[in-house]
Enzyme design. Sequence first.
Site, PDB file in Angstrom:
ATOM      1  N   CYS A 100       0.424   3.515 -13.332  1.00  0.00           N
ATOM      2  CA  CYS A 100       1.739   3.566 -13.988  1.00  0.00           C
ATOM      3  C   CYS A 100       2.015   2.321 -14.818  1.00  0.00           C
ATOM      4  CB  CYS A 100       2.866   3.920 -13.033  1.00  0.00           C
ATOM      5  SG  CYS A 100       2.860   3.137 -11.478  1.00  0.00           S
ATOM      6  N   PRO A 158       0.820  -1.222   0.000  1.00  0.00           N
ATOM      7  CA  PRO A 158       0.000   0.000   0.000  1.00  0.00           C
ATOM      8  C   PRO A 158       0.850   1.265   0.000  1.00  0.00           C
ATOM      9  CG  PRO A 158      -0.107  -1.108   2.149  1.00  0.00           C
ATOM     10  CD  PRO A 158       0.690  -1.993   1.241  1.00  0.00           C
ATOM     11  N   ASP A 159       0.346   2.340  -0.630  1.00  0.00           N
ATOM     12  CA  ASP A 159       1.046   3.636  -0.526  1.00  0.00           C
ATOM     13  C   ASP A 159       0.606   4.308   0.775  1.00  0.00           C
ATOM     14  OD1 ASP A 159      -1.469   4.666  -1.032  1.00  0.00           O
ATOM     15  OD2 ASP A 159      -0.968   5.531  -2.981  1.00  0.00           O
ATOM     16  N   PHE A 160       0.989   5.553   0.975  1.00  0.00           N
ATOM     17  CA  PHE A 160       0.604   6.257   2.196  1.00  0.00           C
ATOM     18  C   PHE A 160      -0.757   6.905   2.083  1.00  0.00           C
ATOM     19  CE2 PHE A 160       5.052   7.288   4.058  1.00  0.00           C
ATOM     20  CZ  PHE A 160       5.049   6.062   4.679  1.00  0.00           C
ATOM     21  N   ARG A 161      -0.933   7.670   0.983  1.00  0.00           N
ATOM     22  CA  ARG A 161      -1.997   8.653   0.988  1.00  0.00           C
ATOM     23  C   ARG A 161      -3.211   8.333   0.140  1.00  0.00           C
ATOM     24  NH1 ARG A 161       2.871  10.856   1.449  1.00  0.00           N
ATOM     25  NH2 ARG A 161       3.269  12.108   3.314  1.00  0.00           N
ATOM     26  N   HIS A 220      15.268   7.749   0.939  1.00  0.00           N
ATOM     27  CA  HIS A 220      14.764   7.585   2.303  1.00  0.00           C
ATOM     28  C   HIS A 220      15.318   6.327   2.965  1.00  0.00           C
ATOM     29  CE1 HIS A 220      11.174  10.419   1.236  1.00  0.00           C
ATOM     30  NE2 HIS A 220      12.306  11.060   1.415  1.00  0.00           N
ATOM     31  N   ASN A 224      11.057   5.014  -2.168  1.00  0.00           N
ATOM     32  CA  ASN A 224      10.575   3.736  -1.659  1.00  0.00           C
ATOM     33  C   ASN A 224      11.639   2.999  -0.866  1.00  0.00           C
ATOM     34  OD1 ASN A 224       8.218   4.371  -2.878  1.00  0.00           O
ATOM     35  ND2 ASN A 224       8.525   3.061  -4.665  1.00  0.00           N
ATOM     36  N   ASP A 268      11.188  -0.365  -0.355  1.00  0.00           N
ATOM     37  CA  ASP A 268      10.870  -1.775  -0.605  1.00  0.00           C
ATOM     38  C   ASP A 268      11.935  -2.507  -1.410  1.00  0.00           C
ATOM     39  OD1 ASP A 268      10.398  -0.949  -3.288  1.00  0.00           O
ATOM     40  OD2 ASP A 268       8.289  -0.571  -2.862  1.00  0.00           O
TER      41      ASP A 268
HETATM   42  P1  CNA Z   1       2.069   8.774  -1.298  1.00  0.00           P
HETATM   43  O1  CNA Z   1       2.055  10.085  -0.646  1.00  0.00           O
HETATM   44  O2  CNA Z   1       1.247   7.672  -0.729  1.00  0.00           O
HETATM   45  O3  CNA Z   1       1.603   9.033  -2.808  1.00  0.00           O
HETATM   46  C1  CNA Z   1       1.410   7.973  -3.719  1.00  0.00           C
HETATM   47  C2  CNA Z   1       0.984   8.586  -5.047  1.00  0.00           C
HETATM   48  O4  CNA Z   1       0.946   7.536  -5.996  1.00  0.00           O
HETATM   49  C3  CNA Z   1      -0.397   9.239  -5.015  1.00  0.00           C
HETATM   50  O5  CNA Z   1      -0.363  10.447  -5.723  1.00  0.00           O
HETATM   51  C4  CNA Z   1      -1.269   8.199  -5.740  1.00  0.00           C
HETATM   52  O6  CNA Z   1      -2.330   8.794  -6.458  1.00  0.00           O
HETATM   53  C5  CNA Z   1      -0.288   7.571  -6.688  1.00  0.00           C
HETATM   54  N1  CNA Z   1      -0.594   6.199  -7.054  1.00  0.00           N
HETATM   55  C6  CNA Z   1      -1.019   5.181  -6.273  1.00  0.00           C
HETATM   56  N2  CNA Z   1      -1.142   4.054  -6.978  1.00  0.00           N
HETATM   57  C7  CNA Z   1      -0.761   4.355  -8.251  1.00  0.00           C
HETATM   58  C8  CNA Z   1      -0.666   3.616  -9.460  1.00  0.00           C
HETATM   59  N3  CNA Z   1      -0.976   2.295  -9.521  1.00  0.00           N
HETATM   60  N4  CNA Z   1      -0.255   4.255 -10.571  1.00  0.00           N
HETATM   61  C9  CNA Z   1       0.060   5.573 -10.556  1.00  0.00           C
HETATM   62  N5  CNA Z   1      -0.031   6.329  -9.440  1.00  0.00           N
HETATM   63  C10 CNA Z   1      -0.423   5.716  -8.301  1.00  0.00           C
HETATM   64  O7  CNA Z   1       3.547   8.191  -1.447  1.00  0.00           O
HETATM   65  P2  CNA Z   1       4.902   8.991  -1.725  1.00  0.00           P
HETATM   66  O8  CNA Z   1       5.868   7.966  -2.174  1.00  0.00           O
HETATM   67  O9  CNA Z   1       4.696  10.195  -2.552  1.00  0.00           O
HETATM   68  O10 CNA Z   1       5.273   9.473  -0.264  1.00  0.00           O
HETATM   69  C11 CNA Z   1       6.563   9.450   0.163  1.00  0.00           C
HETATM   70  C12 CNA Z   1       6.795   8.405   1.256  1.00  0.00           C
HETATM   71  C13 CNA Z   1       6.024   7.144   1.052  1.00  0.00           C
HETATM   72  C14 CNA Z   1       8.195   7.947   1.244  1.00  0.00           C
HETATM   73  O11 CNA Z   1       8.842   8.413   2.384  1.00  0.00           O
HETATM   74  C15 CNA Z   1       8.186   6.413   1.217  1.00  0.00           C
HETATM   75  O12 CNA Z   1       9.173   5.888   2.043  1.00  0.00           O
HETATM   76  C16 CNA Z   1       6.861   6.045   1.678  1.00  0.00           C
HETATM   77  N6  CNA Z   1       6.309   4.731   1.335  1.00  0.00           N
HETATM   78  C17 CNA Z   1       7.027   3.797   0.665  1.00  0.00           C
HETATM   79  C18 CNA Z   1       6.463   2.595   0.330  1.00  0.00           C
HETATM   80  C19 CNA Z   1       7.298   1.589  -0.429  1.00  0.00           C
HETATM   81  O13 CNA Z   1       8.495   1.495  -0.215  1.00  0.00           O
HETATM   82  N7  CNA Z   1       6.694   0.857  -1.367  1.00  0.00           N
HETATM   83  C20 CNA Z   1       5.145   2.292   0.677  1.00  0.00           C
HETATM   84  C21 CNA Z   1       4.421   3.273   1.376  1.00  0.00           C
HETATM   85  C22 CNA Z   1       5.012   4.484   1.700  1.00  0.00           C
END
Ligand code: CNA
Length: 278
Positions: A254, A45-48, A138, A119, A121
């Site tokens: 994406c 999952p993402d954050f927001r 990060h 990320n 991960d």
């Molecule tokens: P965020 O703030 O959660 O933003 C994610 C963005 O991606 C949003 O604008 C979404 O609309 C967009 N999004 C989600 N799914 C898709 C998709 N399938 N295709 C295209 N766009 C999509 O996350 P950010 O990375 O901007 O925030 C920064 C933080 C999140 C960093 O410090 C990371 O360490 C942290 N994070 C990392 C992970 C990971 O390593 N996979 C997971 C969750 C959070």
Amino acid sequence: SNRANKPKILAARDISSVAGYMKSKDCKNVMMMLGAGVSTSAGIPDFRSPETGLYSNLARLNLPHPEAVFEINFFRRNPVPFYTLAHELYPGKFRPTITHSFIRLLAEKGLLHTCFTQNIDTLERRAGVPEEKIIEAHGSFATQRCIDCSETFDDNDMKRHILQKKIARCVSCGGYVKPDIVFFGEALPEIFIRAVPNLRKADLLIVMGTSLTVQPFASLAERVDDSCPRVLINLDHVGSFGSRSDDVALLGKCDEVVRDLCKELGWDDELNQLWDET
Ligand code: CNA
């Protein structure tokens, strides 16, 4: 409006013009900026994102506010929420996405200069993107240390602790051990700081799957030359995209946008082959 500005380098603000430019001799150094959105289709999952994002699912961890899970002062009092999250996100459980394979393909084509990622991960490495091209801004789960005396901690021991949801403690002083993931308010790694000036060399910037809300990372998008085309691949509009004449927003998932772009480039077979091998 911005739409009315005629692009200066691209033929138009669309996917085929981006592909055309990428195949031209003018496009040598591609820079990438990644966020959690490139890994959501892997099951992380993402954050927001509303509903599915980590921030809307952290309630069960008893946090004063969601960001507290990445605050050092909160961790000092209560490391359990972070360790719970680490257990869920721990690298090894997830397969890189087709978007990660696209980044590897860019490297194999000799076009990738640097992939800046937020990320933690490590899916970029797992997809086979050369390590020297990746800047984990990060940090990652690769190393860890005591938050009190900074003594390092054994990698395998750490893995065992996270997988068993146990809090690791420093062998010398008993302090809590934290993976070298950058928390809010902490400095970014030296390797990141050294790589930032390279953005001036960019012929193309591709920003994918990030809300561009975390600083200083988000500001990297402003560091490329005014004349450098910038492509945003994201579910929604973010940051200052659209303010420059060669900004292109390709909104959507994406993985789908990347597949479309690779079709335009004539790279679709290679992309699929790389992904199948991963
Ligand atoms: P965020 O703030 O959660 O933003 C994610 C963005 O991606 C949003 O604008 C979404 O609309 C967009 N999004 C989600 N799914 C898709 C998709 N399938 N295709 C295209 N766009 C999509 O996350 P950010 O990375 O901007 O925030 C920064 C933080 C999140 C960093 O410090 C990371 O360490 C942290 N994070 C990392 C992970 C990971 O390593 N996979 C997971 C969750 C959070």
